[in-house]
Enzyme design. Structure first.
Site, PDB file in Angstrom:
ATOM      1  CG  ASP A  10      38.149  42.054  45.210  1.00 46.36           C
ATOM      2  OD1 ASP A  10      38.857  41.784  44.172  1.00 46.36           O
ATOM      3  OD2 ASP A  10      37.178  41.723  45.425  1.00 46.36           O
ATOM      4  CB  SER A  11      37.596  44.471  41.575  1.00 50.16           C
ATOM      5  OG  SER A  11      36.813  43.149  41.688  1.00 50.16           O
ATOM      6  CE1 TYR A  42      38.946  47.208  39.358  1.00 53.63           C
ATOM      7  CE2 TYR A  42      40.968  46.322  40.397  1.00 53.63           C
ATOM      8  CZ  TYR A  42      40.285  47.441  40.294  1.00 53.63           C
ATOM      9  OH  TYR A  42      40.192  48.366  41.292  1.00 53.63           O
ATOM     10  N   GLY A  43      37.952  41.677  36.140  1.00 51.87           N
ATOM     11  CA  GLY A  43      38.453  40.244  35.408  1.00 51.87           C
ATOM     12  C   GLY A  43      38.369  40.347  33.860  1.00 51.87           C
ATOM     13  CB  THR A  75      41.733  40.202  38.342  1.00 56.72           C
ATOM     14  OG1 THR A  75      40.566  39.250  38.313  1.00 56.72           O
ATOM     15  CG2 THR A  75      42.055  40.689  37.022  1.00 56.72           C
ATOM     16  CD  GLU A 151      30.749  42.792  43.362  1.00 57.49           C
ATOM     17  OE1 GLU A 151      30.159  43.965  43.670  1.00 57.49           O
ATOM     18  OE2 GLU A 151      31.962  42.524  43.878  1.00 57.49           O
ATOM     19  CB  THR A 186      38.596  37.080  46.513  1.00 59.27           C
ATOM     20  OG1 THR A 186      38.618  38.348  45.793  1.00 59.27           O
ATOM     21  CG2 THR A 186      40.290  36.793  46.809  1.00 59.27           C
TER      22      THR A 186
END
Ligand code: DGL
Length: 269
Positions: A10-11, A42-43, A75, A151, A186
């Site tokens: 994932d990012s 990333y999005g 994404t 995050e 996610t």
């Protein structure tokens, strides 16, 4: 039987929602996780940048000799299907399994989708849903600010900033009268208690990480690629300092990962 690890990326931290489910469903499997914490989010990025990152992330996992790859990122799953379809090992993203579950869950035919800006722009979930049932009514809203909230661990229903942000983003979804909401990023399941509080108990939340982990289990089983081991181990790689990751990862996983996190750098071709 195949003892090689399952690769998940994932990012950042969001893909850990899939890892947690995998660890519950398949305790014997080894897992290699890569969170691109040095380049999250990333999005908000362009298609070309997301494609390049996805390619490098897959390459990093392949270098760990994984038998299967999960792009546990809405994404990447929405934008980089071609990359996932052309790897030397089977790979899945979150869109198809999540759309299938949502289409099965709705009673009134009204489904909401929330994700990153890139995910909503790609219309990936809409296409997958309408391919299953063209009569579905869909309302999609990008919620980019949810990613930094998660995050940073601002996920408590008592957190005023998180609660107000959720209320503001979900206003259109609420007004549309959906009975099912796809958490198409996610990261978002961590905000599920606040989202549920805002939308009420009549709306079923579909967790993309969970649905994708379930599909992975089914595919490994069908292809006789499950590990014969009883106890597996997980290793976590990140592209920025491990300390911040370890702290918030505990919230995602429900257990400490301090010892198992290492810093790496994905490399270009
Ligand atoms: N977890 C990623 C996803 O599912 C999003 C976070 C980001 O923007 O990097 O889309």
């Amino acid at each position: 039987m195949d003892k090689r690890p399952i690769g998940v990326f994932d990012s950042g931290l969001g893909g850990l929602t899939a890892v947690r489910r995998l660890q519950e469903l398949l305790p014997g499997e080894d897992i290699v996780y890569f969170g691109d914490t040095g380049r999250v989010p990333y999005g908000t990025r362009s298609r070309d940048t997301i494609l390049r990152y996805a390619d490098e992330d897959c390459r990093l996992l392949l270098a760990h000799d994984v038998k299967f790859i999960i792009a546990a990122c809405g994404t990447v799953s929405s934008v980089a299907q071609n990359i996932l379809a052309n790897l030397p090992v089977p790979a899945i993203g979150v869109v198809e399994p999540t759309a299938a579950e949502a289409a099965a869950a709705t009673k009134n035919g009204k489904i909401g989708i929330i994700g990153t800006a890139a995910t909503v722009r790609s219309a990936s979930f809409e296409k997958a849903l309408l391919a299953i049932n063209p009569a579905l009514q869909i309302t999609a809203t990008p919620c980019p600010m949810f990613v930094p909230l998660v995050e940073n661990g601002w996920i408590s229903p008592e957190d005023e900033v998180a609660t107000l942000t959720v209320r503001r983003y979900l206003a259109t979804i609420k007004a549309a009268g959906v009975d099912t909401l796809i958490l198409g990023c996610t990261h978002f399941p961590l905000l599920a208690p606040i989202i549920a509080q805002e939308l009420g108990s009549g709306v079923t939340l579909i967790d993309s990480g969970y649905e994708t982990a379930r599909l992975c289990v089914r595919l490994l089983d069908e292809t006789e690629k499950l590990s014969p081991n009883k106890i597996g181990s997980s290793r976590y790689y990140v592209s920025d300092q491990p300390e911040g990751f370890s702290q918030v990862a505990e919230i995602f996983l429900g257990h400490s990962v301090k010892q198992e996190v290492e810093m790496v750098h994905p490399t270009a071709k």
